[in-house]
Write a protein that holds these residues in place. Sequence first.
Motif, PDB file in Angstrom:
ATOM      1  N   SER A  26       0.830  -1.208   0.000  1.00  0.00           N
ATOM      2  CA  SER A  26       0.000   0.000   0.000  1.00  0.00           C
ATOM      3  C   SER A  26       0.861   1.253   0.000  1.00  0.00           C
ATOM      4  CB  SER A  26      -0.929   0.017   1.219  1.00  0.00           C
ATOM      5  OG  SER A  26      -1.824  -1.062   1.175  1.00  0.00           O
ATOM      6  N   PHE A  27       1.890   1.256   0.821  1.00  0.00           N
ATOM      7  CA  PHE A  27       2.797   2.406   0.877  1.00  0.00           C
ATOM      8  C   PHE A  27       3.526   2.582  -0.451  1.00  0.00           C
ATOM      9  CE2 PHE A  27       6.996   4.247   2.011  1.00  0.00           C
ATOM     10  CZ  PHE A  27       6.548   5.512   2.391  1.00  0.00           C
ATOM     11  N   LEU A  28       4.019   1.481  -1.023  1.00  0.00           N
ATOM     12  CA  LEU A  28       4.692   1.561  -2.310  1.00  0.00           C
ATOM     13  C   LEU A  28       3.742   2.027  -3.411  1.00  0.00           C
ATOM     14  CD1 LEU A  28       6.907  -1.660  -2.184  1.00  0.00           C
ATOM     15  CD2 LEU A  28       7.686   0.725  -2.021  1.00  0.00           C
ATOM     16  N   SER A  29       2.500   1.598  -3.328  1.00  0.00           N
ATOM     17  CA  SER A  29       1.500   2.034  -4.301  1.00  0.00           C
ATOM     18  C   SER A  29       1.270   3.541  -4.196  1.00  0.00           C
ATOM     19  CB  SER A  29       0.196   1.259  -4.078  1.00  0.00           C
ATOM     20  OG  SER A  29      -0.748   1.591  -5.043  1.00  0.00           O
ATOM     21  N   TRP A  30       1.174   4.034  -2.964  1.00  0.00           N
ATOM     22  CA  TRP A  30       1.008   5.476  -2.754  1.00  0.00           C
ATOM     23  C   TRP A  30       2.231   6.231  -3.283  1.00  0.00           C
ATOM     24  CZ3 TRP A  30       3.278   9.545  -0.163  1.00  0.00           C
ATOM     25  CH2 TRP A  30       2.487  10.688  -0.017  1.00  0.00           C
ATOM     26  N   LEU A  31       3.429   5.706  -3.007  1.00  0.00           N
ATOM     27  CA  LEU A  31       4.651   6.324  -3.534  1.00  0.00           C
ATOM     28  C   LEU A  31       4.672   6.297  -5.060  1.00  0.00           C
ATOM     29  CD1 LEU A  31       7.528   5.098  -1.179  1.00  0.00           C
ATOM     30  CD2 LEU A  31       6.562   7.392  -1.348  1.00  0.00           C
ATOM     31  N   GLY A  32       4.084   5.254  -5.644  1.00  0.00           N
ATOM     32  CA  GLY A  32       4.005   5.155  -7.102  1.00  0.00           C
ATOM     33  C   GLY A  32       3.182   6.263  -7.714  1.00  0.00           C
ATOM     34  N   SER A  33       2.234   6.793  -6.965  1.00  0.00           N
ATOM     35  CA  SER A  33       1.484   7.975  -7.425  1.00  0.00           C
ATOM     36  C   SER A  33       2.231   9.251  -7.074  1.00  0.00           C
ATOM     37  CB  SER A  33       0.091   8.019  -6.781  1.00  0.00           C
ATOM     38  OG  SER A  33      -0.720   7.008  -7.287  1.00  0.00           O
ATOM     39  N   TYR A  34       2.854   9.272  -5.910  1.00  0.00           N
ATOM     40  CA  TYR A  34       3.572  10.467  -5.463  1.00  0.00           C
ATOM     41  C   TYR A  34       4.740  10.782  -6.394  1.00  0.00           C
ATOM     42  CZ  TYR A  34       6.289  13.645  -2.547  1.00  0.00           C
ATOM     43  OH  TYR A  34       6.992  14.730  -2.091  1.00  0.00           O
ATOM     44  N   PRO A  61      -8.260 -10.267  -5.144  1.00  0.00           N
ATOM     45  CA  PRO A  61      -8.778  -9.042  -5.747  1.00  0.00           C
ATOM     46  C   PRO A  61      -9.220  -7.988  -4.719  1.00  0.00           C
ATOM     47  CG  PRO A  61      -9.613 -10.942  -6.923  1.00  0.00           C
ATOM     48  CD  PRO A  61      -8.905 -11.462  -5.700  1.00  0.00           C
ATOM     49  N   ILE A  62      -9.719  -8.424  -3.577  1.00  0.00           N
ATOM     50  CA  ILE A  62     -10.134  -7.467  -2.538  1.00  0.00           C
ATOM     51  C   ILE A  62      -8.919  -6.736  -1.977  1.00  0.00           C
ATOM     52  CG2 ILE A  62     -11.163  -7.246  -0.232  1.00  0.00           C
ATOM     53  CD1 ILE A  62     -13.204  -7.674  -2.491  1.00  0.00           C
ATOM     54  N   ILE A  63      -7.840  -7.458  -1.751  1.00  0.00           N
ATOM     55  CA  ILE A  63      -6.604  -6.816  -1.276  1.00  0.00           C
ATOM     56  C   ILE A  63      -6.079  -5.868  -2.355  1.00  0.00           C
ATOM     57  CG2 ILE A  63      -4.219  -7.206  -0.518  1.00  0.00           C
ATOM     58  CD1 ILE A  63      -6.348  -8.006   1.546  1.00  0.00           C
ATOM     59  N   ALA A  64      -6.202  -6.264  -3.626  1.00  0.00           N
ATOM     60  CA  ALA A  64      -5.799  -5.370  -4.723  1.00  0.00           C
ATOM     61  C   ALA A  64      -6.602  -4.081  -4.683  1.00  0.00           C
ATOM     62  CB  ALA A  64      -5.985  -6.071  -6.065  1.00  0.00           C
ATOM     63  N   LEU A  65      -7.895  -4.192  -4.393  1.00  0.00           N
ATOM     64  CA  LEU A  65      -8.742  -2.996  -4.303  1.00  0.00           C
ATOM     65  C   LEU A  65      -8.287  -2.103  -3.158  1.00  0.00           C
ATOM     66  CD1 LEU A  65     -11.216  -1.349  -5.176  1.00  0.00           C
ATOM     67  CD2 LEU A  65     -12.587  -2.802  -3.647  1.00  0.00           C
ATOM     68  N   VAL A  66      -8.015  -2.683  -2.006  1.00  0.00           N
ATOM     69  CA  VAL A  66      -7.555  -1.899  -0.852  1.00  0.00           C
ATOM     70  C   VAL A  66      -6.252  -1.172  -1.182  1.00  0.00           C
ATOM     71  CG1 VAL A  66      -6.674  -2.060   1.522  1.00  0.00           C
ATOM     72  CG2 VAL A  66      -8.726  -3.340   0.859  1.00  0.00           C
ATOM     73  N   VAL A  67      -5.295  -1.902  -1.731  1.00  0.00           N
ATOM     74  CA  VAL A  67      -4.005  -1.302  -2.091  1.00  0.00           C
ATOM     75  C   VAL A  67      -4.203  -0.263  -3.191  1.00  0.00           C
ATOM     76  CG1 VAL A  67      -1.707  -1.767  -3.034  1.00  0.00           C
ATOM     77  CG2 VAL A  67      -2.683  -3.301  -1.323  1.00  0.00           C
ATOM     78  N   GLY A  68      -5.078  -0.561  -4.151  1.00  0.00           N
ATOM     79  CA  GLY A  68      -5.363   0.381  -5.231  1.00  0.00           C
ATOM     80  C   GLY A  68      -5.992   1.671  -4.748  1.00  0.00           C
ATOM     81  N   VAL A  69      -6.934   1.570  -3.831  1.00  0.00           N
ATOM     82  CA  VAL A  69      -7.587   2.769  -3.275  1.00  0.00           C
ATOM     83  C   VAL A  69      -6.561   3.636  -2.551  1.00  0.00           C
ATOM     84  CG1 VAL A  69      -9.190   3.517  -1.462  1.00  0.00           C
ATOM     85  CG2 VAL A  69      -9.911   1.816  -3.138  1.00  0.00           C
ATOM     86  N   ILE A  70      -5.713   2.999  -1.758  1.00  0.00           N
ATOM     87  CA  ILE A  70      -4.689   3.751  -1.019  1.00  0.00           C
ATOM     88  C   ILE A  70      -3.680   4.366  -1.985  1.00  0.00           C
ATOM     89  CG2 ILE A  70      -2.747   3.525   0.594  1.00  0.00           C
ATOM     90  CD1 ILE A  70      -4.497   1.339   2.033  1.00  0.00           C
ATOM     91  N   GLY A  71      -3.218   3.572  -2.935  1.00  0.00           N
ATOM     92  CA  GLY A  71      -2.214   4.059  -3.874  1.00  0.00           C
ATOM     93  C   GLY A  71      -2.714   5.182  -4.757  1.00  0.00           C
ATOM     94  N   ALA A  72      -3.926   5.053  -5.247  1.00  0.00           N
ATOM     95  CA  ALA A  72      -4.470   6.060  -6.157  1.00  0.00           C
ATOM     96  C   ALA A  72      -4.966   7.302  -5.423  1.00  0.00           C
ATOM     97  CB  ALA A  72      -5.592   5.454  -6.991  1.00  0.00           C
ATOM     98  N   SER A  73      -5.032   7.243  -4.093  1.00  0.00           N
ATOM     99  CA  SER A  73      -5.557   8.392  -3.338  1.00  0.00           C
ATOM    100  C   SER A  73      -4.724   9.653  -3.551  1.00  0.00           C
ATOM    101  CB  SER A  73      -5.654   8.064  -1.847  1.00  0.00           C
ATOM    102  OG  SER A  73      -4.363   7.882  -1.290  1.00  0.00           O
ATOM    103  N   TRP A  77      -5.137  14.647  -4.937  1.00  0.00           N
ATOM    104  CA  TRP A  77      -4.423  15.912  -4.774  1.00  0.00           C
ATOM    105  C   TRP A  77      -3.652  16.281  -6.037  1.00  0.00           C
ATOM    106  CZ3 TRP A  77       0.700  17.338  -5.011  1.00  0.00           C
ATOM    107  CH2 TRP A  77       0.965  18.646  -4.605  1.00  0.00           C
ATOM    108  N   LEU A  78      -3.027  15.288  -6.658  1.00  0.00           N
ATOM    109  CA  LEU A  78      -2.182  15.519  -7.828  1.00  0.00           C
ATOM    110  C   LEU A  78      -2.958  16.177  -8.967  1.00  0.00           C
ATOM    111  CD1 LEU A  78       0.643  15.009  -9.139  1.00  0.00           C
ATOM    112  CD2 LEU A  78      -0.233  12.796  -9.888  1.00  0.00           C
ATOM    113  N   TRP A  79      -4.160  15.665  -9.244  1.00  0.00           N
ATOM    114  CA  TRP A  79      -4.915  16.173 -10.386  1.00  0.00           C
ATOM    115  C   TRP A  79      -6.166  16.946  -9.973  1.00  0.00           C
ATOM    116  CZ3 TRP A  79      -3.909  10.724 -12.414  1.00  0.00           C
ATOM    117  CH2 TRP A  79      -2.662  10.678 -13.026  1.00  0.00           C
ATOM    118  N   GLY A  80      -6.512  16.938  -8.702  1.00  0.00           N
ATOM    119  CA  GLY A  80      -7.617  17.764  -8.213  1.00  0.00           C
ATOM    120  C   GLY A  80      -9.009  17.280  -8.569  1.00  0.00           C
ATOM    121  N   HIS A  81      -9.152  16.020  -8.906  1.00  0.00           N
ATOM    122  CA  HIS A  81     -10.477  15.450  -9.170  1.00  0.00           C
ATOM    123  C   HIS A  81     -10.470  13.973  -8.784  1.00  0.00           C
ATOM    124  CE1 HIS A  81      -9.044  13.322 -12.735  1.00  0.00           C
ATOM    125  NE2 HIS A  81      -8.435  14.444 -13.098  1.00  0.00           N
TER     126      HIS A  81
END
Length: 190
Positions: A26-34, A61-73, A77-81
């Motif tokens: 999840s942290f790496l996913s968030w960094l992947g967006s950052y 797939p549920i864990i993928a969704l959790v990690v995806g939601v955190i990572g894409a969050s 802020w990045l794109w404002g939508h």
Amino acid sequence: MAANSVTANRMQLTSAQKVICVGVLSFLSWLGSYFALPLFFGVDFVFSSVFALLAGLLFSPIIALVVGVIGASYTLWLWGHPYAWLIFSLEAWLVSLLVWRLRTNLVLAAGLYWLVIGAPLVVLTYAFGLGMESGSVLFVAIKQALNGIGNALLAGALLLCFAASSRLRTGFGLGLIKLKHVLFFTFMII
């Protein structure tokens, strides 16, 4: 890599190790967006779905969704939508679901998602939600589809690296590396 390379005996990790692993992904996913790779005019490549898809391959797939939601969050802020956040979160869940249910290749599942769901959602939300011009919307849809398919390639390549390590292969219950998977990812990356 096909889902059948993740055997029925999926995990040899303890519950605490699984939680830590999901937290790290999840942290790496968030960094992947950052640490988005800016291309030009506000167009960025993000790498959060690499780790979300990897979570889907290793866990569910549920864990993928959790990690995806955190990572894409971070894209909120990045794109404002919220549209990219929604589309990238759905990507993690639905691509992982396709791999698990249909036992299909990760890259093909990502391509199917972007063709049938992801790109049409980009067109709808960016055209009507953001009021972007059609040329810009199509450009963003193509860019995000290529970004998602590229991330699927990276996630598959990482899974091959995991399977190459006997310790990780045992810990995650992965099967042996097959030559067809190595060749597929090598040719796709080239």
